[in-house]
Design an enzyme around this catalytic site. Structure first.
Site, PDB file in Angstrom:
ATOM      1  N   TYR A   1      -5.270  -9.951  10.693  1.00  0.00           N
ATOM      2  CA  TYR A   1      -5.857  -9.187  10.842  1.00  0.00           C
ATOM      3  C   TYR A   1      -4.679  -7.655  11.263  1.00  0.00           C
ATOM      4  O   TYR A   1      -4.670  -7.970  12.046  1.00  0.00           O
ATOM      5  CB  TYR A   1      -7.318  -8.102  10.204  1.00  0.00           C
ATOM      6  CG  TYR A   1      -7.708  -7.110  10.089  1.00  0.00           C
ATOM      7  CD1 TYR A   1      -7.781  -6.090   9.050  1.00  0.00           C
ATOM      8  CD2 TYR A   1      -7.441  -6.125  10.996  1.00  0.00           C
ATOM      9  CE1 TYR A   1      -7.705  -5.494   8.315  1.00  0.00           C
ATOM     10  CE2 TYR A   1      -7.853  -5.088  10.623  1.00  0.00           C
ATOM     11  CZ  TYR A   1      -7.260  -3.998   9.629  1.00  0.00           C
ATOM     12  OH  TYR A   1      -7.584  -2.687   9.451  1.00  0.00           O
TER      13      TYR A   1
ATOM     14  N   TRP B   1      -2.131  -3.943  11.556  1.00  0.00           N
ATOM     15  CA  TRP B   1      -1.443  -2.830  11.106  1.00  0.00           C
ATOM     16  C   TRP B   1       0.126  -3.468  10.630  1.00  0.00           C
ATOM     17  O   TRP B   1       1.046  -2.927  11.630  1.00  0.00           O
ATOM     18  CB  TRP B   1      -1.541  -1.289  11.764  1.00  0.00           C
ATOM     19  CG  TRP B   1      -2.320  -0.699  10.164  1.00  0.00           C
ATOM     20  CD1 TRP B   1      -4.089  -0.823  10.047  1.00  0.00           C
ATOM     21  CD2 TRP B   1      -2.183   0.522   9.610  1.00  0.00           C
ATOM     22  NE1 TRP B   1      -4.399  -0.600   8.925  1.00  0.00           N
ATOM     23  CE2 TRP B   1      -3.678   0.476   9.183  1.00  0.00           C
ATOM     24  CE3 TRP B   1      -0.607   1.069   9.781  1.00  0.00           C
ATOM     25  CZ2 TRP B   1      -3.616   1.773   7.929  1.00  0.00           C
ATOM     26  CZ3 TRP B   1      -1.463   2.213   7.986  1.00  0.00           C
ATOM     27  CH2 TRP B   1      -2.417   2.437   7.814  1.00  0.00           C
TER      28      TRP B   1
END
Ligand code: PGD
Ligand code: PGD
Length: 825
Positions: A155, A157
């Protein structure tokens, strides 16, 4: 802003880019447009390439193969001040230069010396060797322990781009090779995105709210509840258009009254010169209940709206009045918890009811223990006000995020690479391995408890037994809570593989580190404006890959090649073939909307984004208007088709930590809480001059670090009783961990609260040792790793109490912004 070149740079010719038929204008009255206005070229010998990333679209100037400057795209209404950091991140000393393997793992194999992770003893290897090792290890683990022993739910950005979407690429590579354990949800809205479908029938937190122009025209009272849109709208998941800034500007020039409810006097408060209310953190549900109680007892609530558009209010009222539990949730009761005076709470109720009021909530209040309740209660409050679906009223959950509320253009949706590539014919069994999924923030519990049952959203499952984790495009040694618990849990892994372009704490804790390119060293394509979808941007390679970095796509293709699945992964396409495919698919869609997009080569070579028109209808968008107009025809996706203030589905789950209507529940710990042991709440907001941990290793740090450490805002009175002065290095500590930070004294924060933003790089004084001092200021050393509740199992990044003391004696040097031992070989 030393790296910026703009108005002051006399070397730049201001002549426009050549304007041929290709570049010029509209390609039909409703057609897509290649914007030309205002674009400038670089001087002879240098080039400018338009590209973009989470911070916006911008031009990179290239001299002799090196990026030497960055300037914003001329159509960006509010360029991020972080752009110099974006440039610096390419050349920073924390850049990973070569494939690396941890010495113990290389010499003694998987599982060797797990306590040694993070100590930074890396050996440089060739790409061939690194790829062979990764492929062989994936095959070994899969064969010996099965696909559910491989965690690929990486996970974070990762950078924008429809092709080099590294997490999807990882999923694709692991899928074609037999499956893996994935994750559901995210760290941003873990609690809200699970509860809201029960309440309003959709995920809501990422959906378009009422458009900004409607707010400017109709809203009389704008309430930013735990939201700092001036700061957080700098960033987009795709390439942001920064459309919220003109939206806010319009509100400001109209003189709309703004209230900010936040323990910190935020930039948004300052921008609007707003009224500031600073409750104790973690007590917003109590404060909302106090407002609701006033509305109800003073008959200011909209009974007609509640009857027509909601269910369950009648089951909520006995709780509100105290009939069911003997505690009236009145303003006095709320004031005792949140420390906002009862008169102010009552006054808020009256003002909310008498004005066209928009309740614009941020997400920090659901990133807390029992975080499901805050957004449920906010929808309940908005329902009582009865303005949902009216212009300028109701609630909005994305005014602070990725420029939600920017009117949406009429254009195609650009597709991208998908994770679940079909396995090659004859090997469909590969998928039979079955992919399991865990709630994203339960990763440490999963590693600690293989086979243990856990609850999530009405289901009971068992944690898989993970032996190998592969991380791309994320930094769990920043984003996950309770770092010391995590350090121990990570020892369970045989192998940890990380792909990144910088030496994050995560990369430092890896066994195998693969250097990837930045966005600016590869070709890709992306949309501008998460909500406006106003342009398509060609992200052409600006410079060649630095050092030995390779594109994420190429790395996975090479691994799959070694595992015999190269063709299944690539489908025979290289980067440009994929990019063309995405563009052509968008072109077909556009045609369906009677719009003509230029042929791919024209678009690609234009150095200009392709613009799509924004219609009047989009500017007038009102969330839930259709539902309000006809609740039967446009029923919500809940079982009743209405807003559910009481949820029978949640009631059936019988969770002790998530009752069937919004409820105030004491969290694990909070300021003024009955069982709380430490005196100061830590507010771990998102940083103004970073994206999480991204750009922490760059020049930008010079603008905010205090004595080289992460800043900690503190109220002067809290500092005085501890003998702390402005600029001191202090130790923040609790039972979970400790860190050094630099103090900034300010009355911009309420008493009893300190602020250390998330994203500071973890810099352990004794790497690998749980409980060791973090020398830079990674706030997740102090936060709790528990889930929000059995329903959503979201993270509680904003739940942490601690104490602070002046650090006496020589402070240890910060080491994390240099490459680890062997790392710069
Ligand atoms: P980033 O620093 O953005 O943090 O956590 P997240 O892991 O997303 O990390 C992204 C990483 O991906 C960086 O190391 C970057 O270099 C790498 N990367 C970028 N592009 C690429 C690429 O193209 N390829 C590869 N291979 N790597 C790439 C953020 C998470 O933190 C989030 S979203 C939230 S909302 C949470 N917020 C809080 C909070 O409010 N409070 C606390 N205490 N903790 C939080 N943690 C969460
Ligand atoms: P936070 O900064 O965590 O942001 O958006 P989100 O709204 O979650 O919190 C917003 C405000 O809530 C802060 O001002 C904080 O002081 C306040 N607050 C904290 N606790 C409480 C509380 O208990 N009660 C009340 N009333 N207020 C409270 C984050 C969003 O931003 C996300 S999820 C991501 S992934 C992006 N991250 C970044 C980023 O890292 N950096 C920037 N510049 N911009 C971002 N935009 C996005």
């Amino acid at each position: 802003m030393s790296n910026e070149f703009g108005k002051s740079d006399t070397n730049i010719s201001r002549r426009r880019f050549i304007q041929g038929a290709l570049a010029a204008g509209t390609l039909g009255s409703t057609g897509a447009t290649l914007l030309a206005s205002g674009a400038r070229s670089a001087t002879a010998g240098s080039r400018e390439v338009l590209t973009g990333s989470h911070w916006g679209a911008f031009y990179m100037r290239v001299d002799d193969g090196r990026v030497t400057g960055v300037r914003p795209w001329e159509k960006d209404p509010k360029p991020s001040h972080q752009l110099p950091g974006v440039l610096d991140s390419m050349y920073s000393p924390t850049r990973i230069r070569h494939p690396m393997v941890r010495r113990a793992w290389l010499e003694r194999g998987p599982g060797a010396d797990p306590e040694g992770r993070g100590k930074g003893d890396f050996v440089r290897v060739s790409w061939e060797k690194a790829l062979d090792l990764v492929a062989a290890e994936l095959m070994r683990v899969r064969k010996k322990h099965g696909p559910t022993s491989i965690f690929g739910g990486s996970y974070g950005w990762k950078s924008p781009g429809k092709l080099h979407n590294c997490q999807t690429l990882l999923a694709r590579a692991l899928t074609v090779n037999g499956g893996f354990v994935s994750r559901s949800g995210d760290y941003s809205t873990g609690a809200a995105q699970v509860i809201l479908p029960y309440v309003v029938g959709s995920i809501d937190v990422y959906e378009q709210p009422t458009a900004w122009p409607v707010l400017a025209e109709h809203t009389e009272l704008m309430v930013f509840w735990a939201a700092d849109p001036m700061v957080t709208n700098q960033i987009g998941w795709q390439v942001p258009d920064h459309g919220a800034y003109p939206g806010m500007e319009a509100l400001k020039s109209k003189g709309v009254k703004v209230i900010c409810i936040d323990p910190v006097r935020t930039d948004t408060r300052r921008y609007f010169d707003a009224e500031w209310l600073a409750p104790r953190p973690h007590t917003d549900v109590a404060m909302m209940l106090g407002i609701a109680h006033t509305l109800y007892t003073e008959k200011l609530h909209d009974a007609k709206f509640l009857a027509r558009y909601t269910t369950g209010f009648d089951r909520f009222v006995p709780y509100l009045t105290g009939e069911s539990d003997g505690v009236a949730k009145n303003a006095e009761w709320a004031a005792g918890i949140c420390e906002i005076p009862a008169d102010t709470i009552r006054d808020l109720a009256r003002r909310f009811a008498s004005k066209r009021t928009m309740l614009a909530a941020g997400w920090s209040i659901q990133r807390q223990h029992h975080g499901e309740q805050s957004h449920w209660m906010l929808v309940t409050l908005a329902s009582m006000l009865g303005q949902i679906g009216l212009p300028g009223g109701g609630y909005g959950f994305t005014y602070h995020y990725a420029n939600g509320g920017s009117p949406t253009a009429t254009g195609p949706v650009l597709p991208g690479i998908v994770g679940g590539a079909k396995p090659p014919p004859g090997s469909e069994w590969l998928e039979a391995g079955g992919t399991e999924t865990i709630p994203v923030s339960r990763i440490v519990e999963m590693l600690e408890n293989p086979g243990k049952p856990y609850d999530f959203n009405g289901k009971r499952s068992k944690y898989p037994d993970i032996r190998l984790a592969y991380w791309v495009g994320g930094n769990p040694f920043m984003h996950h809570q309770d770092r010391n618990r995590m350090i121990k849990a990570w020892r369970k892994l045989d192998t940890f593989i990380v792909q990144d372009f910088q030496w994050t704490a995560t990369a430092r804790h890896a066994d195998i580190v693969l250097p990837c390119t930045t966005t600016y060293e590869r070709n890709d394509i992306e949309g501008i404006g998460d909500y406006s979808m106003s342009h398509i941007l060609a992200m052409r390679k600006v410079v060649d890959p630095l050092f030995e970095a390779r594109d994420d796509y190429d790395i996975f293709a090479a691994i799959c090649e070694r595992m015999g699945t190269g063709k299944a992964f690539t489908e025979g396409r290289d980067d440009m073939a994929w990019i063309r495919t995405f563009y052509e698919a968008a072109r077909v869609q556009a045609r369906g909307k009677r719009m003509e997009m230029p042929v791919f080569d024209v678009f690609w070579n234009s150095n200009k984004p392709l613009a799509f028109p924004i219609g009047e209808e989009a500017k007038g968008y009102i969330r839930h208007k259709e539902f309000r107009d006809d609740p039967l025809l446009n029923a919500l996706g809940t079982p009743s088709g209405r807003i559910e203030i009481y949820s029978s589905n949640i009631a059936r789950m019988k969770y002790d930590d998530c009752p069937p209507h919004p409820t105030w529940m004491e969290p694990l710990e909070r300021l003024g809480g009955p069982t709380t042991r430490y005196p100061l709440h830590i507010d771990s907001s998102h940083p103004g001059s970073r994206l999480h941990s991204q750009l922490c290793g760059t020049v930008l740090r010079g603008s905010y670090a205090i004595k080289g450490r992460e800043p900690c805002l503190m109220h002067p009175e809290d500092a005085k009783i501890r003998g702390i002065a402005d600029g001191d290095i202090v130790r923040v500590f609790n039972d979970r961990g400790q860190m050094l930070v630099g103090v900034r004294l300010t009355d911009d924060i309420r008493r009893g609260v300190i602020r250390v933003c998330e994203g500071g790089w973890y810099d352990p004084a004794e790497p690998g040792k749980p409980g060791t001092l973090c020398r830079y200021g990674d706030v997740n050393n102090l936060t709790t790793g528990i889930g929000t509740s059995k329903l959503a199992q979201g993270n509680c990044g904003h739940t942490a109490m601690a104490d602070v003391e002046k650090y006496r004696g020589p402070a240890p040097a910060v080491e994390v912004f240099k490459a680890p031992r062997g790392g710069d070989a």
